[in-house]
Design a protein around this motif. Structure first.
Motif, short mmCIF file in Angstrom:
data_model
loop_
_atom_site.label_atom_id
_atom_site.label_comp_id
_atom_site.label_asym_id
_atom_site.label_seq_id
_atom_site.Cartn_x
_atom_site.Cartn_y
_atom_site.Cartn_z
N GLU A 131 6.11 -6.58 -8.73
CA GLU A 131 7.29 -6.20 -7.95
C GLU A 131 7.11 -6.60 -6.49
O GLU A 131 6.08 -6.33 -5.87
CB GLU A 131 7.52 -4.69 -8.06
N ASP A 138 18.59 -0.04 2.13
CA ASP A 138 19.82 0.07 1.33
C ASP A 138 21.04 -0.19 2.21
O ASP A 138 22.04 -0.76 1.75
CB ASP A 138 19.91 1.46 0.71
N SER A 141 21.43 -3.89 2.62
CA SER A 141 21.74 -4.52 1.34
C SER A 141 23.19 -4.27 0.95
O SER A 141 23.89 -5.17 0.46
CB SER A 141 20.80 -4.00 0.25
N LEU A 142 23.67 -3.04 1.17
CA LEU A 142 25.06 -2.73 0.81
C LEU A 142 26.02 -3.46 1.74
O LEU A 142 27.07 -3.94 1.30
CB LEU A 142 25.29 -1.22 0.86
N ALA A 145 26.29 -6.88 0.52
CA ALA A 145 27.10 -6.93 -0.71
C ALA A 145 28.59 -6.92 -0.37
O ALA A 145 29.39 -7.62 -1.00
CB ALA A 145 26.75 -5.76 -1.62
N GLN A 176 29.34 0.09 -9.54
CA GLN A 176 28.05 -0.39 -10.04
C GLN A 176 27.18 -0.92 -8.91
O GLN A 176 25.96 -0.70 -8.89
CB GLN A 176 28.27 -1.46 -11.10
N VAL A 177 27.81 -1.62 -7.96
CA VAL A 177 27.05 -2.16 -6.83
C VAL A 177 26.64 -1.02 -5.89
O VAL A 177 25.49 -0.95 -5.43
CB VAL A 177 27.88 -3.21 -6.07
N GLN A 179 26.08 2.03 -6.49
CA GLN A 179 25.05 2.88 -7.07
C GLN A 179 23.65 2.29 -6.96
O GLN A 179 22.65 3.00 -7.12
CB GLN A 179 25.37 3.15 -8.55
N LYS A 180 23.55 1.01 -6.66
CA LYS A 180 22.24 0.39 -6.51
C LYS A 180 21.58 0.75 -5.18
O LYS A 180 20.36 0.61 -5.03
CB LYS A 180 22.36 -1.13 -6.60
N PHE A 181 22.38 1.20 -4.21
CA PHE A 181 21.87 1.45 -2.86
C PHE A 181 22.16 2.90 -2.49
O PHE A 181 23.03 3.20 -1.67
CB PHE A 181 22.50 0.48 -1.87
N VAL A 182 21.41 3.80 -3.11
CA VAL A 182 21.73 5.23 -3.03
C VAL A 182 21.47 5.83 -1.65
O VAL A 182 21.94 6.93 -1.36
CB VAL A 182 20.93 6.01 -4.10
#
Length: 258
Positions: A131, A138, A141-142, A145, A176-177, A179-182
């Protein structure tokens, strides 16, 4: 003396005559026609037994070390099926989960009255991936996006604050997107076109932002991560007084909360 010879001659002639009569009157045995021979009986050979068939596959065919894959096989006309590499006798059709430590070829052999059949599949095992440490937060990243169009704005019909089926589909993908960056929170901005009073458009923008938030919460996004605000007609995305511009300005827009 002469008379005796004559007597004996007469008797001899009579005996000869009687023998001739007996011979002529005897019946000949009947002639029996030969019985024709029957043709040889054709014995039908039994039909050969159908040959067995078998097929086997792995899904997925490539796995990381210590992960699992599923072998699935099917056969026909088989009395037994054997899979090598430690699996052994199995049902004629079925599946099994395996976790090989190295790349392995699995061969299924089906045996039946009509012979044998084989099928093979290869499972490739690759090293477990390392990894990579995430350097961006986050929040960043959001935002990226959103900038890249992975989180899309929602558009509304004129003077409406209800979601269309198309808008719901877009929000499902957005969720969905998100939720990846909580760790990142969002602000949902409600916007309107320039028609209507300022007060009316502020209220309409608020309803638009709120209906989007409510649907995202239904989809599993925490309500605590979502804030709503109405900007009414103050910040149009497209300048103009025509329907092309109006349709772009009737929207709910997403921004990351810093």
């Amino acid at each position: 003396m002469m008379k005796n010879k004559t007597f004996y001659l007469s008797v001899s002639l009579c005996v000869v005559a009687m023998l001739g009569v007996s011979s002529c009157g005897r019946k000949q045995p009947p002639v029996v026609a030969p019985v024709p021979e029957s043709p040889p009986v054709q014995v039908e050979k039994p039909a050969p037994e159908p040959a067995p068939t078998v097929s086997i596959g792995a899904s997925p065919a490539t796995i990381e070390r210590e992960n699992q894959t599923t072998l699935r096989w099917q056969s026909s006309n088989a009395t037994s099926v054997v899979i090598d590499n430690g699996i052994g006798n199995v049902e004629k059709s079925g599946s099994i989960v395996v976790s090989p430590l190295e790349s392995t070829t699995y061969t299924a052999t089906a045996t039946g009255a009509g012979g044998d059949a084989k099928s093979s599949t290869r499972v490739t095992v690759v090293p477990k991936s390392v990894e990579v440490a995430v350097t961006s937060t986050d929040l960043d990243s959001l935002k990226r996006a959103i900038d890249e169009g992975l989180v899309k704005p929602i558009f509304f019909p004129y003077d409406k604050a209800e979601l269309t089926d198309e808008s719901k589909t877009v929000l499902e993908a957005n969720a969905q997107v998100i939720q990846k960056f909580v760790q990142a929170n969002l602000v949902i901005e409600g916007h309107c076109d320039e028609r209507g009073t300022e007060e009316y458009n502020l209220a309409l923008g608020d309803r638009r932002a709120q209906v989007v938030k409510d649907y995202l919460v239904q989809l599993g996004v925490s309500g605590g991560r979502l804030e709503t605000i109405s900007l009414g007609e103050e910040r149009p995305f497209v300048e103009g007084s025509n329907e092309s511009a109006f349709s772009q300005n009737r929207r709910a827009h997403f921004i990351v909360k810093r």
